[in-house]
Scaffold this active site. Sequence first.
Site, mmCIF file in Angstrom:
data_model
loop_
_atom_site.group_PDB
_atom_site.id
_atom_site.type_symbol
_atom_site.label_atom_id
_atom_site.label_comp_id
_atom_site.label_asym_id
_atom_site.label_seq_id
_atom_site.Cartn_x
_atom_site.Cartn_y
_atom_site.Cartn_z
ATOM 1 N N SER A 171 0.932 -1.169 0.018
ATOM 2 C CA SER A 171 0.040 0.339 -0.019
ATOM 3 C C SER A 171 0.824 1.285 -0.017
ATOM 4 C CB SER A 171 -0.881 -0.043 1.265
ATOM 5 O OG SER A 171 -1.857 0.972 1.119
ATOM 6 N N HIS A 288 -9.016 1.316 -0.122
ATOM 7 C CA HIS A 288 -8.744 0.533 -1.438
ATOM 8 C C HIS A 288 -9.876 -0.231 -1.894
ATOM 9 C CE1 HIS A 288 -4.672 0.859 -0.583
ATOM 10 N NE2 HIS A 288 -4.646 0.381 0.540
#
Length: 392
Positions: A171, A288
């Site tokens: 990430s 996300h």
Amino acid sequence: MSIHRILCRACFIRTIFPKNKVRCKGSNFQGESPLKNLLNDASSFGEGQQREPALEWATQPYAARPGSGGDETEHRTPSQETTVLLFPGQGSQRVGMGRLLADIPAARELYDLASSVVGWNVWRVCTEGPAEELARRCQTAVVVTSLAALERARELRPSAVERVRGAAGFSLGELAALVFARALPLERALQLLELRTAAMRAAAQERPGGMLTVWLAADARLPLALKAAQEHATECGVVDPVAQIANYLYPNCKVVAGDEAALKWLESNGSKFGIRRCARVEAEGAFHTPLMHKAQLALREALQSIEVSRPLVPVVSCVDARAHGAAADVRRTLARHVARPVRWEQALHALYARPRGEHFPLTLALGPGAALRSTLRQVNARAWDCSVQIDV
């Protein structure tokens, strides 16, 4: 504190460059959403900003061998003589991280530089907390600490850092990997992290949601469970409900994210679909997923004003499990980052793919937390055998 004041404090035009004459566009908040103000701010990201002499060194390469990202170098160098770097993401932070770096001058200089860019004391927040402040500022704190861990790696294994031929980040850790690979200037990456934090927080406040780690049985039917959770959320009055995989960790473990009604239903009914166990992730929203779409727009605008280059070493993206290409690809992928699933399992497969019988590279897991190595062990045990944690 109102969301308007929070976002104005996060606005880089005012906070990071207080002498800049550009006005914070979020200062007139009447009738406008926080995300609209962030989009306005992002469109002028970097305007009128001159690089300060003290920041010049930050644009120098972390990657030791310019041009080493080509395939020819990769094929000439035996795998056992190369190094791969893994950078952690949000959730790995802990109060006290960085204390092992206190006596490393280059690491302390990095913390000082970061503090001068973002306008708050990164070293203090990392090493002393409090926990609430670290959680609020964890994106910047984790990336800075991960890059500072490289300085400890240089002391412990100097030749290993010189032989880096690939990197990846979970990430937000991907930004750290791109700074190392000289695709992003450090100071611009730090500004982008502050904007990323503010944009994701604003999106989460506009459409609340959460994240849930699920451990699956071999015959689990997760797609059906997610569909049923969405249907339940619709019955509860949620319009266009979201319940989807947000993080692909390893074969029997995923993180799902979405609307709160859907997650609560999964917690109560998931066992019917082969979900063996689930646990809440400490996150401000459904990261996300499409619920972060407006944050993605803010990042896309900001990235147009940032100098971006092709990485000097391959950096495998966890958006599509492919190595970043040209600058346009880096911009496009980083903007999508917040609203697309983290395909970490797939990125690791891509990073360690090699012919049968070939040796694996040394892997340095940088920064706080042990999750990177734990996940690597589940995905590729042989690669894990050749990995080392660089504690901070």
